[in-house]
Design an enzyme around this catalytic site. Structure first.
Site, PDB file in Angstrom:
ATOM      1  N   ASP A  73       0.789  -1.243   0.000  1.00  0.00           N
ATOM      2  CA  ASP A  73       0.000   0.000   0.000  1.00  0.00           C
ATOM      3  C   ASP A  73       0.822   1.296   0.000  1.00  0.00           C
ATOM      4  O   ASP A  73       0.527   2.230   0.767  1.00  0.00           O
ATOM      5  CB  ASP A  73      -0.963   0.007   1.205  1.00  0.00           C
ATOM      6  CG  ASP A  73      -1.963  -1.136   1.168  1.00  0.00           C
ATOM      7  OD1 ASP A  73      -1.892  -1.965   0.248  1.00  0.00           O
ATOM      8  OD2 ASP A  73      -2.812  -1.214   2.078  1.00  0.00           O
ATOM      9  N   ASP A 120      -4.547  -0.863  -1.627  1.00  0.00           N
ATOM     10  CA  ASP A 120      -5.837  -0.730  -0.989  1.00  0.00           C
ATOM     11  C   ASP A 120      -6.729  -0.124  -2.078  1.00  0.00           C
ATOM     12  O   ASP A 120      -6.368   0.904  -2.677  1.00  0.00           O
ATOM     13  CB  ASP A 120      -5.671   0.230   0.196  1.00  0.00           C
ATOM     14  CG  ASP A 120      -6.578  -0.091   1.363  1.00  0.00           C
ATOM     15  OD1 ASP A 120      -6.894  -1.265   1.593  1.00  0.00           O
ATOM     16  OD2 ASP A 120      -6.963   0.870   2.066  1.00  0.00           O
ATOM     17  N   HIS A 176     -10.591   0.549  -2.644  1.00  0.00           N
ATOM     18  CA  HIS A 176     -11.962   0.493  -2.141  1.00  0.00           C
ATOM     19  C   HIS A 176     -12.980   1.107  -3.114  1.00  0.00           C
ATOM     20  O   HIS A 176     -12.723   2.171  -3.686  1.00  0.00           O
ATOM     21  CB  HIS A 176     -12.070   1.272  -0.825  1.00  0.00           C
ATOM     22  CG  HIS A 176     -11.198   0.758   0.275  1.00  0.00           C
ATOM     23  ND1 HIS A 176     -11.122  -0.577   0.614  1.00  0.00           N
ATOM     24  CD2 HIS A 176     -10.364   1.414   1.139  1.00  0.00           C
ATOM     25  CE1 HIS A 176     -10.285  -0.713   1.628  1.00  0.00           C
ATOM     26  NE2 HIS A 176      -9.799   0.464   1.968  1.00  0.00           N
ATOM     27  N   HIS A 213     -17.367   2.438   0.927  1.00  0.00           N
ATOM     28  CA  HIS A 213     -16.795   1.240   1.553  1.00  0.00           C
ATOM     29  C   HIS A 213     -17.126   1.165   3.048  1.00  0.00           C
ATOM     30  O   HIS A 213     -17.224   2.196   3.727  1.00  0.00           O
ATOM     31  CB  HIS A 213     -15.269   1.232   1.355  1.00  0.00           C
ATOM     32  CG  HIS A 213     -14.619  -0.041   1.765  1.00  0.00           C
ATOM     33  ND1 HIS A 213     -13.786  -0.145   2.846  1.00  0.00           N
ATOM     34  CD2 HIS A 213     -14.712  -1.291   1.230  1.00  0.00           C
ATOM     35  CE1 HIS A 213     -13.377  -1.399   2.956  1.00  0.00           C
ATOM     36  NE2 HIS A 213     -13.913  -2.112   1.994  1.00  0.00           N
ATOM     37  N   HIS A 268     -10.698   6.804   1.696  1.00  0.00           N
ATOM     38  CA  HIS A 268      -9.321   6.707   1.208  1.00  0.00           C
ATOM     39  C   HIS A 268      -9.215   5.626   0.146  1.00  0.00           C
ATOM     40  O   HIS A 268     -10.030   4.704   0.107  1.00  0.00           O
ATOM     41  CB  HIS A 268      -8.360   6.385   2.372  1.00  0.00           C
ATOM     42  CG  HIS A 268      -8.600   5.020   2.959  1.00  0.00           C
ATOM     43  ND1 HIS A 268      -9.610   4.763   3.869  1.00  0.00           N
ATOM     44  CD2 HIS A 268      -7.989   3.824   2.736  1.00  0.00           C
ATOM     45  CE1 HIS A 268      -9.598   3.482   4.178  1.00  0.00           C
ATOM     46  NE2 HIS A 268      -8.632   2.883   3.509  1.00  0.00           N
ATOM     47  N   LYS A 309      -6.835  -5.089  -2.951  1.00  0.00           N
ATOM     48  CA  LYS A 309      -7.544  -5.648  -1.784  1.00  0.00           C
ATOM     49  C   LYS A 309      -8.496  -4.605  -1.214  1.00  0.00           C
ATOM     50  O   LYS A 309      -8.333  -3.412  -1.459  1.00  0.00           O
ATOM     51  CB  LYS A 309      -6.546  -6.131  -0.728  1.00  0.00           C
ATOM     52  CG  LYS A 309      -5.678  -5.010  -0.230  1.00  0.00           C
ATOM     53  CD  LYS A 309      -4.686  -5.493   0.800  1.00  0.00           C
ATOM     54  CE  LYS A 309      -3.912  -4.329   1.360  1.00  0.00           C
ATOM     55  NZ  LYS A 309      -4.738  -3.301   2.004  1.00  0.00           N
ATOM     56  N   CYS A 367      -1.882  -2.774   7.593  1.00  0.00           N
ATOM     57  CA  CYS A 367      -1.737  -3.709   6.476  1.00  0.00           C
ATOM     58  C   CYS A 367      -0.416  -4.456   6.491  1.00  0.00           C
ATOM     59  O   CYS A 367      -0.373  -5.637   6.124  1.00  0.00           O
ATOM     60  CB  CYS A 367      -2.006  -2.980   5.167  1.00  0.00           C
ATOM     61  SG  CYS A 367      -3.758  -2.491   5.070  1.00  0.00           S
TER      62      CYS A 367
HETATM   63  C1  VGL Z   1      -4.624   0.649   5.766  1.00  0.00           C
HETATM   64  C2  VGL Z   1      -6.127   1.622   7.178  1.00  0.00           C
HETATM   65  C3  VGL Z   1      -7.137   1.458   6.261  1.00  0.00           C
HETATM   66  C4  VGL Z   1      -3.207   0.225   5.507  1.00  0.00           C
HETATM   67  C5  VGL Z   1      -5.621   0.458   4.831  1.00  0.00           C
HETATM   68  O1  VGL Z   1      -2.807   0.150   4.335  1.00  0.00           O
HETATM   69  O2  VGL Z   1      -2.489  -0.028   6.498  1.00  0.00           O
HETATM   70  N1  VGL Z   1      -4.892   1.219   6.944  1.00  0.00           N
HETATM   71  N2  VGL Z   1      -6.867   0.872   5.091  1.00  0.00           N
HETATM   72 ZN    ZN Z   2      -8.328   0.848   3.526  1.00  0.00          ZN
END
Ligand code: VGL
Ligand code: ZN
Length: 209
Positions: free
Chosen positions: A12, A50, A52, A56, A84, A109, A154
Site C-alpha cells: 500500500d 488498498d 476500495h 466502503h 481513502h 484488496k 496492512c
Molecule cells: C490501511 C487503514 C485502512 C493500511 C488500509 O494500508 O495499512 N490502513 N486501510
Molecule cells: Zn483501507
C-alpha cells in the site's frame, strides 16, 4: 542476504497513505526510496493496493461515525477511516516516486464494499483469500520480506498471515511507517510480529548481500 529466491511484498505505498493524502501516515513517503533501492534484488516483487469502492464499509462517512472510532459490523470490529484509496482516484495510485518497473504482480484488496481487507493474503473475515498465497507457493517461494504502509495495519496483518502460511517472514524496519491508532498500536503490533517469529531487518543488510 540472498533475496534472489525471496519475494518482496510492497504494501500500500499509495498517495493517500503519504503526507497530503486522505489517511496520511507520518513519514509515509520516506519508505519510497528505500523500497525502490532494494526491489530489483528480489526474485519476485508483489505490490498491494488498498482499492476500495465508494461507500466502503471502512469509511466513517458511510455510517455517520467519527473517524478513529470502532464499530462492530457483521461481528468484525471495524475501525472507522476517512474515505481513502477509492478505486481509480489519484489517492489510490502508487506514490509517484515508487519504482514500479520491478513489480511482477499487483494485488488489489479491500474491493468488497461490505468487507475490509488489511492483509495481502486474506480479507478481514480471515477466510476470503486474495490468491497471493497460492501464487507465491506455486512459484516455490518460501521466504517473504514485507515493507510499506502502514506498520500497524496492512503490514502487520500481511506479516502475521505470511507466518501462518509457513513463509519465513521478515519486515524491513526502515521501509515501514505506522498510523499508531490507537496510541501505542505500532509498538504493540511490532511486539506481536516478533513473538510470532517475524524478524526485523534493516534494508542495509539486503543491499550489502
Ligand atoms: C490501511 C487503514 C485502512 C493500511 C488500509 O494500508 O495499512 N490502513 N486501510
Ligand atoms: Zn483501507
Amino acid at each position: 542476504m540472498d533475496t534472489t529466491h525471496a519475494a518482496l511484498l510492497i504494501i500500500d505505498v499509495q498517495n493517500d497513505f503519504c503526507p497530503g493524502g486522505a489517511l496520511a501516515v507520518a513519514g509515509g513517503d520516506s519508505v519510497v526510496p528505500v523500497i525502490s533501492a532494494v526491489a530489483p534484488g528480489f526474485g519476485r516483487v508483489i505490490a498491494t493496493r488498498d482499492w476500495h469502492p465508494a461507500g466502503h464499509v471502512s469509511f466513517a462517512s458511510r455510517h455517520g461515525h467519527d473517524v478513529g472510532s470502532t464499530a462492530s459490523i457483521d461481528g468484525i470490529d471495524q475501525m472507522m477511516w476517512p474515505d481513502h484509496c477509492v478505486q481509480g482516484t489519484r489517492g489510490a495510485e502508487f506514490h509517484p516516486d515508487l519504482d514500479i518497473r520491478p513489480i511482477d504482480l499487483i494485488v488489489h484488496k479491500g474491493t468488497s464494499v461490505d468487507l475490509d481487507s488489511y492483509s495481502g493474503f486474506f480479507e478481514n473475515d480471515h477466510s476470503t483469500p486474495t490468491g497471493l498465497e497460492p501464487y507465491l507457493k506455486g512459484l516455490g517461494i518460501r521466504e517473504v520480506f514485507v515493507c510499506g504502509l502502514a506498520t500497524d495495519y496492512c503490514v502487520y496483518f500481511t506479516a502475521m498471515d505470511a507466518v501462518k502460511a509457513g513463509f519465513t517472514t521478515r519486515v524491513i524496519a526502515d521501509a515501514v511507517r505506522g498510523v499508531d491508532l490507537p496510541d501505542g498500536n505500532v509498538e504493540r503490533t511490532i511486539g506481536d510480529m516478533k513473538s510470532a517469529g517475524v524478524e526485523f531487518i534493516d534494508s542495509a543488510t539486503i543491499r550489502d548481500r
